[in-house]
Design a protein around this motif. Structure first.
Motif, PDB file in Angstrom:
ATOM      1  N   SER A  54      50.699  37.998  49.503  1.00  0.00           N
ATOM      2  CA  SER A  54      50.671  36.621  49.047  1.00  0.00           C
ATOM      3  C   SER A  54      49.850  35.726  49.971  1.00  0.00           C
ATOM      4  N   ASP A  55      49.692  36.122  51.216  1.00  0.00           N
ATOM      5  CA  ASP A  55      48.950  35.308  52.179  1.00  0.00           C
ATOM      6  C   ASP A  55      47.519  35.794  52.355  1.00  0.00           C
ATOM      7  N   TYR A  92      44.706  35.039  55.369  1.00  0.00           N
ATOM      8  CA  TYR A  92      44.177  36.103  56.222  1.00  0.00           C
ATOM      9  C   TYR A  92      42.658  36.157  56.149  1.00  0.00           C
ATOM     10  N   PHE A  93      42.113  36.138  54.929  1.00  0.00           N
ATOM     11  CA  PHE A  93      40.668  36.204  54.766  1.00  0.00           C
ATOM     12  C   PHE A  93      39.992  34.976  55.353  1.00  0.00           C
ATOM     13  N   ARG A  94      40.632  33.826  55.237  1.00  0.00           N
ATOM     14  CA  ARG A  94      40.071  32.604  55.826  1.00  0.00           C
ATOM     15  C   ARG A  94      40.004  32.731  57.347  1.00  0.00           C
ATOM     16  N   ALA A  95      41.055  33.265  57.949  1.00  0.00           N
ATOM     17  CA  ALA A  95      41.076  33.439  59.406  1.00  0.00           C
ATOM     18  C   ALA A  95      39.993  34.422  59.853  1.00  0.00           C
ATOM     19  N   TYR A  96      39.829  35.527  59.114  1.00  0.00           N
ATOM     20  CA  TYR A  96      38.784  36.488  59.448  1.00  0.00           C
ATOM     21  C   TYR A  96      37.403  35.853  59.307  1.00  0.00           C
ATOM     22  N   GLU A 119      38.092  35.038  46.106  1.00  0.00           N
ATOM     23  CA  GLU A 119      38.724  35.918  45.122  1.00  0.00           C
ATOM     24  C   GLU A 119      40.241  35.884  45.249  1.00  0.00           C
ATOM     25  N   ALA A 120      40.730  35.877  46.474  1.00  0.00           N
ATOM     26  CA  ALA A 120      42.176  35.887  46.704  1.00  0.00           C
ATOM     27  C   ALA A 120      42.818  34.575  46.276  1.00  0.00           C
ATOM     28  N   TYR A 131      42.279  32.969  43.556  1.00  0.00           N
ATOM     29  CA  TYR A 131      42.537  32.951  42.119  1.00  0.00           C
ATOM     30  C   TYR A 131      43.763  33.740  41.711  1.00  0.00           C
ATOM     31  N   GLY A 132      44.175  34.662  42.512  1.00  0.00           N
ATOM     32  CA  GLY A 132      45.360  35.436  42.179  1.00  0.00           C
ATOM     33  C   GLY A 132      45.401  36.740  42.922  1.00  0.00           C
ATOM     34  N   PRO A 133      46.531  37.406  42.848  1.00  0.00           N
ATOM     35  CA  PRO A 133      46.656  38.685  43.553  1.00  0.00           C
ATOM     36  C   PRO A 133      45.728  39.734  42.949  1.00  0.00           C
ATOM     37  N   ASN A 134      45.024  40.415  43.814  1.00  0.00           N
ATOM     38  CA  ASN A 134      44.092  41.433  43.372  1.00  0.00           C
ATOM     39  C   ASN A 134      43.997  42.496  44.458  1.00  0.00           C
ATOM     40  N   ILE A 135      44.348  43.702  44.129  1.00  0.00           N
ATOM     41  CA  ILE A 135      44.338  44.784  45.112  1.00  0.00           C
ATOM     42  C   ILE A 135      42.948  45.392  45.246  1.00  0.00           C
ATOM     43  N   GLN A 136      42.089  45.174  44.263  1.00  0.00           N
ATOM     44  CA  GLN A 136      40.770  45.795  44.284  1.00  0.00           C
ATOM     45  C   GLN A 136      39.890  45.289  45.420  1.00  0.00           C
ATOM     46  N   HIS A 137      40.142  44.081  45.918  1.00  0.00           N
ATOM     47  CA  HIS A 137      39.278  43.564  46.981  1.00  0.00           C
ATOM     48  C   HIS A 137      39.627  44.139  48.351  1.00  0.00           C
ATOM     49  N   LEU A 138      40.671  44.939  48.450  1.00  0.00           N
ATOM     50  CA  LEU A 138      41.030  45.549  49.732  1.00  0.00           C
ATOM     51  C   LEU A 138      39.978  46.552  50.205  1.00  0.00           C
ATOM     52  N   ASP A 139      39.341  47.254  49.277  1.00  0.00           N
ATOM     53  CA  ASP A 139      38.269  48.177  49.663  1.00  0.00           C
ATOM     54  C   ASP A 139      37.098  47.418  50.279  1.00  0.00           C
ATOM     55  N   ASP A 140      36.763  46.261  49.685  1.00  0.00           N
ATOM     56  CA  ASP A 140      35.696  45.440  50.243  1.00  0.00           C
ATOM     57  C   ASP A 140      36.073  44.919  51.622  1.00  0.00           C
ATOM     58  N   PHE A 141      37.329  44.551  51.785  1.00  0.00           N
ATOM     59  CA  PHE A 141      37.813  44.067  53.074  1.00  0.00           C
ATOM     60  C   PHE A 141      37.705  45.154  54.136  1.00  0.00           C
ATOM     61  N   ARG A 142      38.105  46.356  53.794  1.00  0.00           N
ATOM     62  CA  ARG A 142      38.027  47.468  54.756  1.00  0.00           C
ATOM     63  C   ARG A 142      36.579  47.784  55.112  1.00  0.00           C
ATOM     64  N   ALA A 143      35.676  47.688  54.131  1.00  0.00           N
ATOM     65  CA  ALA A 143      34.258  47.925  54.404  1.00  0.00           C
ATOM     66  C   ALA A 143      33.698  46.855  55.340  1.00  0.00           C
ATOM     67  N   ALA A 144      34.107  45.608  55.139  1.00  0.00           N
ATOM     68  CA  ALA A 144      33.646  44.528  56.012  1.00  0.00           C
ATOM     69  C   ALA A 144      34.193  44.709  57.425  1.00  0.00           C
TER      70      ALA A 144
END
Length: 94
Positions: free
Chosen positions: A2-3, A7-11, A44-45, A47-60
């Motif tokens: 939910s956060d 988290y992405f903003r802090a990164y 992206e986060a 707009y709503g919960p989305n698990i698909q962006h976790l792969d992009d996060f790990r790649a970054a």
């Protein structure tokens, strides 16, 4: 997660601040790219919960970790290995 937005903003903030402190060059450009990726994930986060962006996060994260390593690390390791093998052959000949 939910956060995820926070988290992405802090990164993103951390990555962009790190990029601002770097001298001009390829590494600074890549660090800015990482910050932009985190910003896109943040949007992206929002707009709503989305698990698909976790792969992009790990790649970054993987890209950012590779920027932290010095490009000379491999050559130093290879040089040490070469020196070690030369020293061991010299010891065997004695």
């Amino acid at each position: 997660m939910s956060d995820a937005f926070d988290y992405f903003r802090a990164y993103a903030v951390r990555a962009l601040c790190r990029a601002r402190s770097m001298p001009r060059g390829k590494m600074k450009h890549l660090q800015l790219v990482v910050g932009r990726i985190y910003n896109l994930l943040k949007k992206e986060a929002a707009y709503g919960p989305n698990i698909q962006h976790l792969d992009d996060f790990r790649a970054a994260q993987k890209l950012e970790r590779s920027l932290d390593r010095k490009p000379d690390d491999g050559s130093i390791a290879q040089t040490r290995f070469a020196l070690g093998s030369k020293q061991s052959t010299g010891r065997e000949a004695r």
